[in-house]
Design a protein around this motif. Sequence first.
Motif, PDB file in Angstrom:
ATOM      1  N   ASN A   1     -22.684  22.666  27.280  1.00  0.00           N
ATOM      2  CA  ASN A   1     -22.526  23.195  26.020  1.00  0.00           C
ATOM      3  C   ASN A   1     -21.805  22.295  25.199  1.00  0.00           C
ATOM      4  OD1 ASN A   1     -19.853  23.775  27.003  1.00  0.00           O
ATOM      5  ND2 ASN A   1     -20.322  26.059  26.340  1.00  0.00           N
ATOM      6  N   ILE A   2     -21.093  21.136  25.819  1.00  0.00           N
ATOM      7  CA  ILE A   2     -20.320  20.218  25.204  1.00  0.00           C
ATOM      8  C   ILE A   2     -20.546  19.807  24.019  1.00  0.00           C
ATOM      9  CG2 ILE A   2     -20.485  18.522  26.578  1.00  0.00           C
ATOM     10  CD1 ILE A   2     -17.217  19.386  24.829  1.00  0.00           C
ATOM     11  N   GLU A   3     -22.012  19.235  23.975  1.00  0.00           N
ATOM     12  CA  GLU A   3     -22.594  18.595  22.801  1.00  0.00           C
ATOM     13  C   GLU A   3     -22.699  19.603  21.458  1.00  0.00           C
ATOM     14  OE1 GLU A   3     -27.284  17.926  23.283  1.00  0.00           O
ATOM     15  OE2 GLU A   3     -26.569  18.076  25.014  1.00  0.00           O
ATOM     16  N   HIS A   4     -22.507  20.863  21.770  1.00  0.00           N
ATOM     17  CA  HIS A   4     -22.689  21.855  20.660  1.00  0.00           C
ATOM     18  C   HIS A   4     -21.376  22.307  20.165  1.00  0.00           C
ATOM     19  CE1 HIS A   4     -26.974  21.895  21.194  1.00  0.00           C
ATOM     20  NE2 HIS A   4     -26.690  21.971  22.487  1.00  0.00           N
ATOM     21  N   LEU A   5     -20.117  21.740  20.677  1.00  0.00           N
ATOM     22  CA  LEU A   5     -19.021  22.254  20.318  1.00  0.00           C
ATOM     23  C   LEU A   5     -18.609  21.935  18.793  1.00  0.00           C
ATOM     24  CD1 LEU A   5     -16.194  23.569  21.129  1.00  0.00           C
ATOM     25  CD2 LEU A   5     -15.454  21.150  21.722  1.00  0.00           C
ATOM     26  N   SER A   6     -19.174  20.589  18.289  1.00  0.00           N
ATOM     27  CA  SER A   6     -18.919  20.249  17.175  1.00  0.00           C
ATOM     28  C   SER A   6     -19.418  21.478  16.001  1.00  0.00           C
ATOM     29  CB  SER A   6     -19.554  19.007  16.712  1.00  0.00           C
ATOM     30  OG  SER A   6     -20.850  18.936  17.019  1.00  0.00           O
ATOM     31  N   ARG A   7     -20.428  22.275  16.305  1.00  0.00           N
ATOM     32  CA  ARG A   7     -20.878  23.218  15.434  1.00  0.00           C
ATOM     33  C   ARG A   7     -20.056  24.268  15.594  1.00  0.00           C
ATOM     34  NH1 ARG A   7     -26.451  23.934  18.009  1.00  0.00           N
ATOM     35  NH2 ARG A   7     -26.732  25.453  16.482  1.00  0.00           N
ATOM     36  N   MET A   8     -19.185  24.585  16.247  1.00  0.00           N
ATOM     37  CA  MET A   8     -18.289  25.899  16.503  1.00  0.00           C
ATOM     38  C   MET A   8     -17.402  26.048  15.109  1.00  0.00           C
ATOM     39  SD  MET A   8     -19.521  27.518  18.931  1.00  0.00           S
ATOM     40  CE  MET A   8     -18.075  28.982  19.194  1.00  0.00           C
ATOM     41  N   PRO A   9     -16.829  25.093  14.484  1.00  0.00           N
ATOM     42  CA  PRO A   9     -16.015  25.374  13.387  1.00  0.00           C
ATOM     43  C   PRO A   9     -16.893  26.275  12.309  1.00  0.00           C
ATOM     44  CG  PRO A   9     -15.473  23.393  14.219  1.00  0.00           C
ATOM     45  CD  PRO A   9     -16.650  23.966  14.966  1.00  0.00           C
ATOM     46  N   ASP A  10     -18.090  25.660  12.077  1.00  0.00           N
ATOM     47  CA  ASP A  10     -18.938  26.608  11.189  1.00  0.00           C
ATOM     48  C   ASP A  10     -19.107  27.995  11.340  1.00  0.00           C
ATOM     49  OD1 ASP A  10     -19.433  24.115   9.601  1.00  0.00           O
ATOM     50  OD2 ASP A  10     -21.122  23.749  10.418  1.00  0.00           O
ATOM     51  N   LEU A  11     -19.103  28.140  12.575  1.00  0.00           N
ATOM     52  CA  LEU A  11     -19.526  29.625  13.029  1.00  0.00           C
ATOM     53  C   LEU A  11     -18.281  30.436  13.004  1.00  0.00           C
ATOM     54  CD1 LEU A  11     -21.383  31.888  14.354  1.00  0.00           C
ATOM     55  CD2 LEU A  11     -20.493  30.915  16.746  1.00  0.00           C
ATOM     56  N   LEU A  12     -16.968  29.706  13.329  1.00  0.00           N
ATOM     57  CA  LEU A  12     -15.926  30.515  13.100  1.00  0.00           C
ATOM     58  C   LEU A  12     -15.467  30.887  11.596  1.00  0.00           C
ATOM     59  CD1 LEU A  12     -15.226  29.400  16.302  1.00  0.00           C
ATOM     60  CD2 LEU A  12     -13.053  29.603  15.513  1.00  0.00           C
ATOM     61  N   ALA A  13     -15.768  29.845  10.656  1.00  0.00           N
ATOM     62  CA  ALA A  13     -15.601  30.040   9.418  1.00  0.00           C
ATOM     63  C   ALA A  13     -16.514  31.142   8.842  1.00  0.00           C
ATOM     64  CB  ALA A  13     -15.777  28.763   8.637  1.00  0.00           C
ATOM     65  N   GLU A  14     -17.607  31.347   9.466  1.00  0.00           N
ATOM     66  CA  GLU A  14     -18.762  32.255   8.942  1.00  0.00           C
ATOM     67  C   GLU A  14     -18.277  33.649   9.158  1.00  0.00           C
ATOM     68  OE1 GLU A  14     -23.157  33.708  10.451  1.00  0.00           O
ATOM     69  OE2 GLU A  14     -22.625  31.401  10.236  1.00  0.00           O
ATOM     70  N   LEU A  15     -17.636  33.536  10.537  1.00  0.00           N
ATOM     71  CA  LEU A  15     -17.290  34.947  11.283  1.00  0.00           C
ATOM     72  C   LEU A  15     -16.169  35.486  10.621  1.00  0.00           C
ATOM     73  CD1 LEU A  15     -18.213  34.408  14.917  1.00  0.00           C
ATOM     74  CD2 LEU A  15     -19.676  35.772  13.017  1.00  0.00           C
ATOM     75  N   GLY A  16     -15.304  34.497  10.137  1.00  0.00           N
ATOM     76  CA  GLY A  16     -13.976  34.979   9.731  1.00  0.00           C
ATOM     77  C   GLY A  16     -12.985  34.947  10.606  1.00  0.00           C
ATOM     78  N   CYS A  17     -13.264  33.984  11.785  1.00  0.00           N
ATOM     79  CA  CYS A  17     -12.240  34.076  12.588  1.00  0.00           C
ATOM     80  C   CYS A  17     -11.286  33.054  12.658  1.00  0.00           C
ATOM     81  CB  CYS A  17     -13.167  33.810  14.088  1.00  0.00           C
ATOM     82  SG  CYS A  17     -12.013  34.024  15.707  1.00  0.00           S
ATOM     83  N   ARG A  18      -9.898  33.041  12.672  1.00  0.00           N
ATOM     84  CA  ARG A  18      -9.138  31.826  12.416  1.00  0.00           C
ATOM     85  C   ARG A  18      -8.227  31.416  13.418  1.00  0.00           C
ATOM     86  NH1 ARG A  18     -11.508  30.143   8.342  1.00  0.00           N
ATOM     87  NH2 ARG A  18     -10.336  29.869   6.680  1.00  0.00           N
ATOM     88  N   ARG A  19      -8.708  31.877  14.687  1.00  0.00           N
ATOM     89  CA  ARG A  19      -8.007  31.130  15.967  1.00  0.00           C
ATOM     90  C   ARG A  19      -9.318  30.916  16.936  1.00  0.00           C
ATOM     91  NH1 ARG A  19      -4.172  34.528  16.143  1.00  0.00           N
ATOM     92  NH2 ARG A  19      -5.292  36.033  17.826  1.00  0.00           N
ATOM     93  N   PHE A  20      -9.035  29.728  17.401  1.00  0.00           N
ATOM     94  CA  PHE A  20      -9.965  29.149  18.496  1.00  0.00           C
ATOM     95  C   PHE A  20      -9.327  28.590  19.462  1.00  0.00           C
ATOM     96  CE2 PHE A  20     -13.601  25.695  18.674  1.00  0.00           C
ATOM     97  CZ  PHE A  20     -14.388  26.384  19.630  1.00  0.00           C
ATOM     98  N   PHE A  21      -9.835  29.234  20.804  1.00  0.00           N
ATOM     99  CA  PHE A  21      -9.279  28.633  22.072  1.00  0.00           C
ATOM    100  C   PHE A  21     -10.312  27.900  22.666  1.00  0.00           C
ATOM    101  CE2 PHE A  21      -6.517  32.317  21.186  1.00  0.00           C
ATOM    102  CZ  PHE A  21      -5.298  31.739  21.586  1.00  0.00           C
ATOM    103  N   ILE A  22     -10.039  26.651  23.095  1.00  0.00           N
ATOM    104  CA  ILE A  22     -11.181  25.933  23.941  1.00  0.00           C
ATOM    105  C   ILE A  22     -10.683  25.640  25.156  1.00  0.00           C
ATOM    106  CG2 ILE A  22     -12.540  23.725  23.966  1.00  0.00           C
ATOM    107  CD1 ILE A  22     -11.909  23.340  20.917  1.00  0.00           C
ATOM    108  N   GLN A  23     -11.515  26.127  26.320  1.00  0.00           N
ATOM    109  CA  GLN A  23     -11.022  26.231  27.436  1.00  0.00           C
ATOM    110  C   GLN A  23     -11.966  25.179  28.113  1.00  0.00           C
ATOM    111  OE1 GLN A  23      -9.536  30.565  28.356  1.00  0.00           O
ATOM    112  NE2 GLN A  23     -11.589  30.077  29.229  1.00  0.00           N
ATOM    113  N   VAL A  24     -11.423  24.404  29.197  1.00  0.00           N
ATOM    114  CA  VAL A  24     -12.210  23.597  30.186  1.00  0.00           C
ATOM    115  C   VAL A  24     -12.738  24.553  31.382  1.00  0.00           C
ATOM    116  CG1 VAL A  24     -10.035  22.979  31.557  1.00  0.00           C
ATOM    117  CG2 VAL A  24     -11.983  21.404  31.322  1.00  0.00           C
ATOM    118  N   ILE A  25     -13.928  24.098  31.685  1.00  0.00           N
ATOM    119  CA  ILE A  25     -14.383  25.125  32.871  1.00  0.00           C
ATOM    120  C   ILE A  25     -13.679  24.682  34.265  1.00  0.00           C
ATOM    121  CG2 ILE A  25     -16.240  23.629  33.472  1.00  0.00           C
ATOM    122  CD1 ILE A  25     -17.955  26.122  33.679  1.00  0.00           C
ATOM    123  N   GLY A  26     -13.401  25.539  34.687  1.00  0.00           N
ATOM    124  CA  GLY A  26     -12.784  25.590  36.290  1.00  0.00           C
ATOM    125  C   GLY A  26     -13.598  25.512  37.223  1.00  0.00           C
TER     126      GLY A  26
END
Length: 341
Positions: A169-194
């Motif tokens: 999914n890494i190539e789609h990470l750049s689209r996540m800020p738009d989604l967070l703004a749309e959802l009204g979510c103001r905190r974003f945690f990016i985790q690396v898969i273990g």
Amino acid sequence: MNENSHPRWPRTLYFQPDERNIFLHLLTACNLSCRHCYINPAQHGSGTLTRSTMEEWLALFVDPGKKSNVIFLGGEPTLHPDLIHGVRYAQQLGYQGITIDTNGFLHHDLLTRLRPEEAVLSFSLDGPDPAINDPLRGAGVFATATANLKRAVAKGFDVSLIFTASRLNIEHLSRMPDLLAELGCRRFFIQVIGLRGKSAAEPAATADDPLQLTPDQWLEVVPKVAAEAAARGIRVIYPKVYLEPDEPFQCAGRLGENFFIFPNGRVYLCPLCEDFPLNALRLEDGKLRENPGITERKLFSLDIPEGCVMNKLLQPGNIAYHPDGTPRHRISCCLLKQEID
């Protein structure tokens, strides 16, 4: 201007001696079957904490002299019928930060029974749309999780969103800020898969086709997306992962107080160890006991050129070397985070 004061540059969140973090797994059951789930029933058990055990363990780990935080986890913690009781009991004990990590299904009518001031709700989502998220987390998950996140925001809950980054999914990470703004979510945690739990056994987690990102993939994509999200007023936290050449290695097992507690009574100090019986501590007869023999605690004292000794021992494929045998990158402690606010 100092680098750490610049609003668009990440600052490292170093371990705080006056803080204690309790990661309490109430159960290992879940209504989903995510491809990269880290839960390992063979190591963590398949039980569910009783109400009395939940109270006992919460009381055992709170430290009145420190900022004590508890994160309720599963499996899916909202499946536990006494979750809300656990939240309120933690408040009574003096826990200052209370978070529920959820897949977004919010069982037992959570949003109508829990008050916004009682807990932070942290939703897991691994793609900006159903086409990316649902093959990883399950059919219909994107629609349910985003609908419930919107409901939580509308009710006044403090919410965050967790994205586990992998090659899927890494190539789609750049689209996540738009989604967070749309959802009204103001905190974003990016985790690396273990490579723990299911992801360690995933067919795509082979040496030829790994789930984990290369250093170049992580460094080229994640900081840039984090800065873009921060520019939109979103607070972003993500693992340090790679240390700078002159940056000292710091181990949470030496410097922090983090306890990862499972229903079978295992207590780990390092999440990388959770697929193995290396837990330093165990809960037995209402007491926290030290395990004998070789445990994670004894390994924390080792200093190696690669940085994190647990990463070197348990996930050696993460580390690349120069022709002279020196590591190309030193791996940070997995609990060391960076923040752009």
